[in-house]
Design a protein around this motif. Sequence first.
Motif, mmCIF file in Angstrom:
data_model
loop_
_atom_site.group_PDB
_atom_site.id
_atom_site.type_symbol
_atom_site.label_atom_id
_atom_site.label_comp_id
_atom_site.label_asym_id
_atom_site.label_seq_id
_atom_site.Cartn_x
_atom_site.Cartn_y
_atom_site.Cartn_z
ATOM 1 N N UNK A 1 16.113 41.756 70.915
ATOM 2 C CA UNK A 1 14.854 41.747 70.176
ATOM 3 C C UNK A 1 14.550 43.123 69.583
ATOM 4 N N UNK A 2 15.009 44.176 70.266
ATOM 5 C CA UNK A 2 14.746 45.526 69.774
ATOM 6 C C UNK A 2 15.390 45.768 68.409
ATOM 7 N N UNK A 3 16.521 45.115 68.145
ATOM 8 C CA UNK A 3 17.176 45.256 66.849
ATOM 9 C C UNK A 3 16.297 44.707 65.731
ATOM 10 N N UNK A 4 15.455 43.745 66.058
ATOM 11 C CA UNK A 4 14.553 43.148 65.080
ATOM 12 C C UNK A 4 13.234 43.921 64.969
ATOM 13 N N UNK A 5 12.808 44.532 66.078
ATOM 14 C CA UNK A 5 11.524 45.232 66.101
ATOM 15 C C UNK A 5 11.609 46.642 65.535
ATOM 16 N N UNK A 6 12.806 47.204 65.476
ATOM 17 C CA UNK A 6 12.956 48.603 65.059
ATOM 18 C C UNK A 6 12.496 48.812 63.620
ATOM 19 N N UNK B 1 23.759 26.474 70.330
ATOM 20 C CA UNK B 1 22.634 26.039 71.165
ATOM 21 C C UNK B 1 21.359 26.682 70.621
ATOM 22 N N UNK B 2 20.531 25.883 69.980
ATOM 23 C CA UNK B 2 19.324 26.419 69.344
ATOM 24 C C UNK B 2 18.321 26.974 70.347
ATOM 25 N N UNK B 3 18.456 26.592 71.602
ATOM 26 C CA UNK B 3 17.517 27.091 72.610
ATOM 27 C C UNK B 3 17.962 28.406 73.238
ATOM 28 N N UNK B 4 19.182 28.851 72.928
ATOM 29 C CA UNK B 4 19.666 30.073 73.567
ATOM 30 C C UNK B 4 19.022 31.292 72.917
ATOM 31 N N UNK B 5 18.431 32.187 73.719
ATOM 32 C CA UNK B 5 17.698 33.313 73.142
ATOM 33 C C UNK B 5 18.562 34.338 72.428
ATOM 34 N N UNK C 1 19.474 28.726 83.399
ATOM 35 C CA UNK C 1 19.146 29.088 82.026
ATOM 36 C C UNK C 1 19.521 30.551 81.776
ATOM 37 N N UNK C 2 19.743 30.929 80.510
ATOM 38 C CA UNK C 2 20.081 32.325 80.213
ATOM 39 C C UNK C 2 19.067 33.288 80.803
ATOM 40 N N UNK C 3 19.565 34.246 81.580
ATOM 41 C CA UNK C 3 18.686 35.104 82.382
ATOM 42 C C UNK C 3 19.154 36.544 82.304
ATOM 43 N N UNK C 4 18.224 37.469 82.023
ATOM 44 C CA UNK C 4 18.576 38.883 82.007
ATOM 45 C C UNK C 4 18.421 39.492 83.397
ATOM 46 N N UNK C 5 19.378 40.330 83.768
ATOM 47 C CA UNK C 5 19.230 41.040 85.029
ATOM 48 C C UNK C 5 18.527 42.379 84.775
ATOM 49 N N UNK C 6 17.910 42.929 85.838
ATOM 50 C CA UNK C 6 17.945 42.501 87.244
ATOM 51 C C UNK C 6 17.131 41.234 87.501
ATOM 52 N N UNK C 7 17.569 40.506 88.541
ATOM 53 C CA UNK C 7 16.842 39.317 89.010
ATOM 54 C C UNK C 7 16.704 39.464 90.518
ATOM 55 N N UNK C 8 15.645 40.124 90.928
ATOM 56 C CA UNK C 8 15.438 40.362 92.359
ATOM 57 C C UNK C 8 14.638 39.209 92.973
#
Length: 856
Positions: free
Chosen positions: A124-129, A4-8, A503-510
């Motif tokens: 993303x941190x793996x790419x920014x390091x 899925x090309x849209x998956x982050x 859609x793919x979602x990172x928690x927390x989701x308050x």
Amino acid sequence: MAGDESHPANGGRLCVKGASLGETLGDDGRLLTPKVAGATVTWPEAIDSVADAIRMAVETHGPSSVAFYLSGQLLTEDYYVANKLAKGFIGTPNVDTNSRLCMSSAVAAHKRAFGGDLVPGCYEDLELADLLVLTGSNAAWAHPVLYQRMKASARPGRKVVVIDPRRTATSDLADLHLALKPGTDTLLFNGLLVWLVASGAIDEAFVADHCSGFEETLAEATAAAPTLEFVAEACDLARDEVEAFYRWFAEEERTVTAFSQGVNQSVAGTDKCNAIINCHLATGRIGKPGACPFSLTGQPNAMGGREVGGLANTLAAHMDYDTPGAKERVARFWQCDEVADGPGLKAVELFDAVERGEIKVLWVLATNPAVSLPESGRVRRALEQCPTVIVSDCIRHTDTTDYANILLPAAGWGEKDGTVTNSERRISRQRRFLPQAGEAKPDWWILSAVAGRLGHRACFDYSGPADIFREHAALSGYENDGSRTFDISGLANLSDSAYNSLQPTQWPVREGPHNTTSRLFTDGCFATTDGRARLVPVKTRLPEVQPDGKFPMIINTGRIRDQWHTMTRTARASRLLAHRSEPFVDVHPRDAEALGVEANGLATLEGDQGQFVGRVHINPGQRQGEVFVPIHWNRQFTGEGVATALTRSITDPLSGQPEAKHGRGRLTRWPARWHGRLLVRKNRPRRWRADYWAMQPMDACDSWWLAGRTNVDWPAMVQEWLGGQPQLVMQDQRQGRFRAARLSHGTLEAVLMVERDPALLPAVDWLADCFTMEELDEATRRCLLAARSVDTEDIGALVCSCYQVGEKQICRAIEEGANSVELLGEQLQCGTGCGSCIPELTGLVEQQVAEVNCSV
């Protein structure tokens, strides 16, 4: 299959295992109907049998006599229902998961440092390091999609350090490879903390404002690793290498340390993780872009299992038994009398209790403990004597289903509907797109049906996974008020359609605006009672099992590129066994010479608990005095190639995670008189016996690697091996060569090839294709005993699984001018799929160029 090309998380990238999933589908080998005592039964009968066994065990021996062993292959909704049924309504705390084997040390370390099982960063941190440290992780093979993200983010000035006793495919990304002595990770990172203080790299303001325990931790680190020279000697590393790593860490603000099984699977796994986290806390490198300690989880939904209390020492929604009021809170929400007293038995303890006879009913879901747990022989004996073993699985024959009294057909990948959570806390929907095979049912449905038979129907009246997810989300916010970081209550009121389109979602989701974040601890506030992170003093604790005169070799175990866990699914795709088709032992060249074992020969690795027989691979990237064996083979595919026969049930005292990466053994030559390959049309009965065997399933036939300790009269025995009289036979008794083929009505039924030297056995790909032909022509028949047509290119050993490109093809292309990975990709496509073969391609290019230069 396409990503899925849209998956982050993956942007459409797939590893070869993901790209091959379509080849693992189909009903062949599936468990399609419920079975009780070997007989096919209806679902109502099966559910009655399960409920009766549980009810009788509870009434006679108490709730703790029932145990559940779950899996990171379950969806979160399945996991949630299992935990609720066991801990809330049966009343047993004995619920654990195979995730105990891969990441429970990281969980324990997160709790000690952060106050909760909280991964602070994101992919993303793996790419920014600017400094990427990979320790105990062969990401190129075990996390290939992430590895490709790391590789693609390379830029001038970015540095990569790989910390691993072996030189692996991941080492090709490294600017510095630290091949440390196994088990000395705490020394290395304690030494790093001491260096950081001495070089003035500590973030004193962050430590003062947001951390506790710094002075005690530094004192312990100084006592354990007082000088750089001490660390280098103890870790068996060059002083300059250690200093370079320490200096880079001190200099680079954007540092990510990613750690995995090589750190976690240790008697000191929790301490190793905390030693890493200590260095990040001391430098304030957490909660910032490109700066964090990062646990690379080993299973698709280990994180989801952690969210719902899949571990024996946790409750649902990241609550813990030792938190005052937590048990009562969960009981109120579930509307059960009380939640089981806990913590329960962790995985190794659980199977110890099974062996002692304390567990009367064991329900195993979507995993294969007869292969994956250490001391696997003892685990099998425990399963054999357990009064009731229930197994829910999608595969009919596994090493564990063979011990089941009750077999329940579970829906497999593509047939299941629910959610999973990955290592960066990202919840993703898995949507069903296939009909359920046979009478297979989702695991949540099976568990709910059993709950109904036990009298709890009202509390398990789910119409689908959306109902379960909403309940799970609501529990995460129940009486929370910000006290628990895991909170997805903002998703508790999703409609069915909103759940389906989630859609793919990172928690927390308050609930409310600004309800989610990609990174935790950005404000320096942690989940502890006082909001401060804890630096944890770490002592040096080396592996429990050390080599001695009887067992002089250190054994390292791990994953390989194209397989997954115990092969119950991946072995169904023939191309996934083409790269490594049988169990093997990686040996350093000097060890091989000293011990008299030869490349491509067989060797026996004998350990404290059992033995392992595999093909010898000479590997100069292996440390001398150490060997590596893969974890994947089970007794469906080999006679004596199960790695867990070599590892002991030694666990981390805090996490309960076994020291599965470390053992000891004695390596000796396996005295083969002959080596063979046998190809037989699929699903034919096995009439032969061999001292050594390993099966390689192929599309239209099954292929066997064979060897024997005694000579065989092949002309007299060939009918037994081929299942009938051969039409084609060739023998050279002096050379120890024998070949025969059997046909029936013009179609190929079986081929046997025997050699004294295993290097003379031909590749079998062309022969395997012959089994797909309805009738062989005369030209093909004449080529059968040669195992290749004169018109067929010999591609050599497979290198690229995605596009089936072999070593000889690659070497020919390099000779003709394709002398880079990029040019090889353009010409042969190798390396352009999942990218896992790129390190091997690089090695072949370098080897070929070096040979040309030497000849010049």
